[in-house]
Write an enzyme that holds these catalytic residues in place. Structure first.
Site, short mmCIF file in Angstrom:
data_model
loop_
_atom_site.label_atom_id
_atom_site.label_comp_id
_atom_site.label_asym_id
_atom_site.label_seq_id
_atom_site.Cartn_x
_atom_site.Cartn_y
_atom_site.Cartn_z
N HIS A 115 0.79 -1.26 -0.09
CA HIS A 115 -0.06 -0.13 -0.10
C HIS A 115 0.68 1.16 -0.07
O HIS A 115 0.47 2.13 0.45
CB HIS A 115 -1.04 -0.05 1.23
CG HIS A 115 -1.96 -1.38 1.36
ND1 HIS A 115 -2.34 -1.81 2.37
CD2 HIS A 115 -2.36 -1.81 -0.02
CE1 HIS A 115 -3.44 -2.57 1.80
NE2 HIS A 115 -3.37 -2.72 0.49
N CYS A 126 2.67 17.05 -12.26
CA CYS A 126 3.95 16.43 -13.15
C CYS A 126 4.19 14.97 -12.93
O CYS A 126 5.03 14.42 -13.60
CB CYS A 126 5.32 17.23 -13.01
SG CYS A 126 5.74 16.95 -11.29
N CYS A 144 4.13 20.80 -5.01
CA CYS A 144 5.40 20.29 -5.89
C CYS A 144 5.87 21.81 -6.12
O CYS A 144 5.44 22.61 -6.39
CB CYS A 144 4.91 19.49 -6.91
SG CYS A 144 6.08 19.07 -7.97
N GLY A 183 -1.42 -9.66 12.58
CA GLY A 183 -1.81 -8.26 13.06
C GLY A 183 -2.65 -7.51 11.75
O GLY A 183 -2.68 -6.31 11.42
N THR A 184 -3.43 -8.18 11.12
CA THR A 184 -4.45 -7.63 10.08
C THR A 184 -5.80 -8.01 10.13
O THR A 184 -5.71 -9.42 10.49
CB THR A 184 -3.62 -8.11 8.57
OG1 THR A 184 -4.70 -7.35 7.70
CG2 THR A 184 -3.47 -9.39 8.33
N SER A 185 -6.84 -7.38 10.02
CA SER A 185 -8.07 -7.62 10.05
C SER A 185 -8.68 -8.47 8.86
O SER A 185 -9.70 -9.37 8.83
CB SER A 185 -8.92 -6.47 10.00
OG SER A 185 -8.82 -5.71 9.01
C1 BJW Z 1 -3.11 -6.92 16.77
C2 BJW Z 1 -2.48 -5.92 17.61
C3 BJW Z 1 -1.49 -6.66 18.16
C4 BJW Z 1 -4.21 -5.00 16.94
N1 BJW Z 1 -0.85 -7.86 17.94
N2 BJW Z 1 -2.53 -7.94 16.36
C5 BJW Z 1 -12.85 -8.21 -3.13
C6 BJW Z 1 -13.87 -8.30 -2.21
C7 BJW Z 1 -14.40 -6.85 -1.66
C8 BJW Z 1 -13.84 -5.68 -1.95
C9 BJW Z 1 -12.69 -5.87 -2.80
C10 BJW Z 1 -12.34 -7.12 -3.47
N3 BJW Z 1 -11.01 -6.67 -4.22
C11 BJW Z 1 -10.87 -5.37 -3.79
C12 BJW Z 1 -11.88 -4.72 -3.34
C13 BJW Z 1 -11.93 -3.37 -2.92
C14 BJW Z 1 -11.20 -2.85 -1.89
C15 BJW Z 1 -11.24 -3.57 -0.68
O1 BJW Z 1 -10.64 -4.61 -0.22
N4 BJW Z 1 -12.51 -3.42 -0.04
C16 BJW Z 1 -12.76 -4.00 1.20
C17 BJW Z 1 -12.67 -2.93 2.34
C18 BJW Z 1 -14.17 -4.45 1.12
N5 BJW Z 1 -9.69 -2.76 -2.06
C19 BJW Z 1 -8.97 -2.08 -2.81
O2 BJW Z 1 -9.66 -0.98 -3.28
C20 BJW Z 1 -7.78 -2.22 -3.05
N6 BJW Z 1 -7.51 -2.24 -4.62
C21 BJW Z 1 -7.76 -3.04 -5.65
O3 BJW Z 1 -8.55 -3.79 -5.41
O4 BJW Z 1 -7.67 -2.35 -6.87
C22 BJW Z 1 -8.37 -3.17 -7.95
C23 BJW Z 1 -7.67 -2.38 -9.20
C24 BJW Z 1 -7.36 -3.02 -10.22
C25 BJW Z 1 -6.88 -2.28 -11.16
C26 BJW Z 1 -7.29 -1.01 -11.49
C27 BJW Z 1 -7.71 -0.10 -10.44
C28 BJW Z 1 -8.31 -0.86 -9.42
C29 BJW Z 1 -6.71 -1.16 -2.75
C30 BJW Z 1 -6.75 -1.32 -1.04
C31 BJW Z 1 -6.07 -0.06 -0.62
C32 BJW Z 1 -6.14 0.02 1.08
N7 BJW Z 1 -5.56 1.17 1.26
C33 BJW Z 1 -5.51 1.34 2.76
C34 BJW Z 1 -5.00 2.76 3.18
C35 BJW Z 1 -3.53 2.77 2.96
C36 BJW Z 1 -2.93 4.19 3.29
C37 BJW Z 1 -2.99 4.55 4.37
O5 BJW Z 1 -2.42 4.14 5.54
O6 BJW Z 1 -3.80 5.45 4.69
O7 BJW Z 1 -4.65 0.31 3.52
S1 BJW Z 1 -7.02 1.11 3.97
C38 BJW Z 1 -6.37 0.60 5.23
O8 BJW Z 1 -6.64 -1.06 5.57
C39 BJW Z 1 -4.74 0.32 4.80
C40 BJW Z 1 -4.47 -0.99 5.51
O9 BJW Z 1 -3.20 -1.23 4.80
C41 BJW Z 1 -5.87 -1.84 5.02
C42 BJW Z 1 -5.77 -3.12 5.89
O10 BJW Z 1 -5.80 -2.75 7.39
P1 BJW Z 1 -5.11 -3.57 8.35
O11 BJW Z 1 -3.75 -3.52 8.26
O12 BJW Z 1 -5.69 -5.09 8.22
O13 BJW Z 1 -5.61 -2.98 9.76
P2 BJW Z 1 -6.92 -3.29 10.61
O14 BJW Z 1 -7.02 -1.90 11.43
O15 BJW Z 1 -7.97 -3.51 9.91
O16 BJW Z 1 -6.76 -4.24 11.40
C43 BJW Z 1 -5.57 -4.58 12.56
C44 BJW Z 1 -5.60 -5.74 12.92
O17 BJW Z 1 -4.61 -5.86 14.05
C45 BJW Z 1 -7.17 -6.18 13.87
O18 BJW Z 1 -7.16 -7.60 13.32
C46 BJW Z 1 -6.74 -6.32 15.28
O19 BJW Z 1 -7.18 -7.22 15.96
C47 BJW Z 1 -5.07 -6.68 15.11
N8 BJW Z 1 -4.27 -6.17 16.44
N9 BJW Z 1 -3.21 -4.99 17.90
C48 BJW Z 1 -1.53 -8.35 17.00
N10 BJW Z 1 -0.81 -5.83 19.29
ZN ZN Z 2 4.78 18.65 -10.04
#
Ligand code: BJW
Ligand code: ZN
Length: 236
Positions: A115, A126, A144, A183-185
């Protein structure tokens, strides 16, 4: 835990997928859950091209705040354990959804950032992309040199992941014999699909999380607890 330790010892190819939970013990807020909210807004409302087009000021304020939090954050024992594991393994791939750079800071050399990075910016005019660690920015939204508006160098919902990074991650998942999901949902795709890819290619899949996810009952072992404690135990 003991079984997983054995699998790790015997594995000839290890791949790991991390999410925000791995940085939680460094004081970095996660996206989902009660502490994952920012001014009552969800990641799904801010991390989109539409949100940015509508209100770049608001979206940049969120990133500015997160950059300030991250600038103070240090890797935790979970990050260090993964860096150590990389050094010990001949065939090891670390795949992260995190944009925070803490794996790199802990000494992990090859990180596949699905990501992008919060420390990179890209010009909407640009197209130039570069490293930028300024905190705070002199103005929000930052500009920029060409005068164009900058955006964070991250992947938002609806945007494609960097293709080379994705292909490398997919390949690692396919060829792993042990795949760790930490650590991912596991709700954001395509990242979450890597565990299924690994499983159907024959890998043992192990999850480390403080809470169960949709993956937990489809895998070989679920280790419940904080990654900052369990990962060091796993490699001890
Ligand atoms: C602990 C802990 C401790 C806490 N120890 N554990 C298929 C089905 C449905 C939808 C889609 C699909 N395919 C694609 C989609 C759409 C979409 C999607 O997935 N939507 C769903 C939400 C329904 N996906 C996209 O849009 C992706 N792109 C795409 O598919 O493109 C297709 C395409 C092709 C060609 C041209 C054009 C398009 C892109 C996804 C981008 C996600 N971006 C973000 C923001 C990044 C920038 C930023 O940081 O601001 O990424 S969203 C956010 O969620 C971020 C994270 O990386 C991501 C995942 O979250 P994560 O890391 O799992 O965090 P949490 O908070 O959810 O979970 C934390 C976990 O830790 C929990 O489980 C806790 O229990 C645990 N925990 N403490 C261990 N101490
Ligand atoms: Zn520029």
């Amino acid at each position: 835990m003991n079984a997983v330790r054995e699998w790790l010892k015997r594995a000839s190819s290890v791949a790991i997928l991390t999410g925000a939970g791995v940085s939680a013990e460094s004081g970095v807020p996660t996206f989902r859950g009660n502490n994952g909210l920012w001014r009552q807004r969800r990641a799904e409302d801010l991390a989109t091209p539409d949100a940015f087009a509508r209100d770049p000021q608001l979206v940049w304020e969120w990133y500015n705040w997160r950059r300030a939090v991250l600038a103070e954050a240090k890797p935790n024992p979970g990050h260090y354990a993964l860096a150590e594991l990389e050094k010990r393994s001949s065939n090891f791939t670390l795949i992260t959804q995190n944009v925070d750079g803490l794996h790199e800071l802990a000494g992990s050399d090859n990180v596949l950032r699905l990501h992008g990075s919060i420390w990179r910016v890209r010009c909407l005019e640009c197209g130039q992309e570069r490293f930028d660690r300024r905190i705070p920015f002199p103005e929000i939204p930052p500009k920029c040199e060409c005068g164009g508006m900058l955006r964070p160098g991250v992947v938002w919902f609806g945007e494609a992941l960097p293709q080379d990074v994705w292909l490398a991650a997919e390949k690692a998942a396919r060829s792993a014999d042990l795949f760790l999901v930490v650590g991912t949902s596991a709700v954001v795709y395509p990242a979450a699909g890597l565990a299924q890819i690994a499983k159907s290619s024959g890998a043992r899949v192990v999850e480390i999380n403080i809470a169960e996810t949709q993956l937990s009952d489809q895998i070989d072992e679920f280790l419940q607890g904080p990654s900052g404690e369990l990962l060091p135990q796993l490699i001890a």
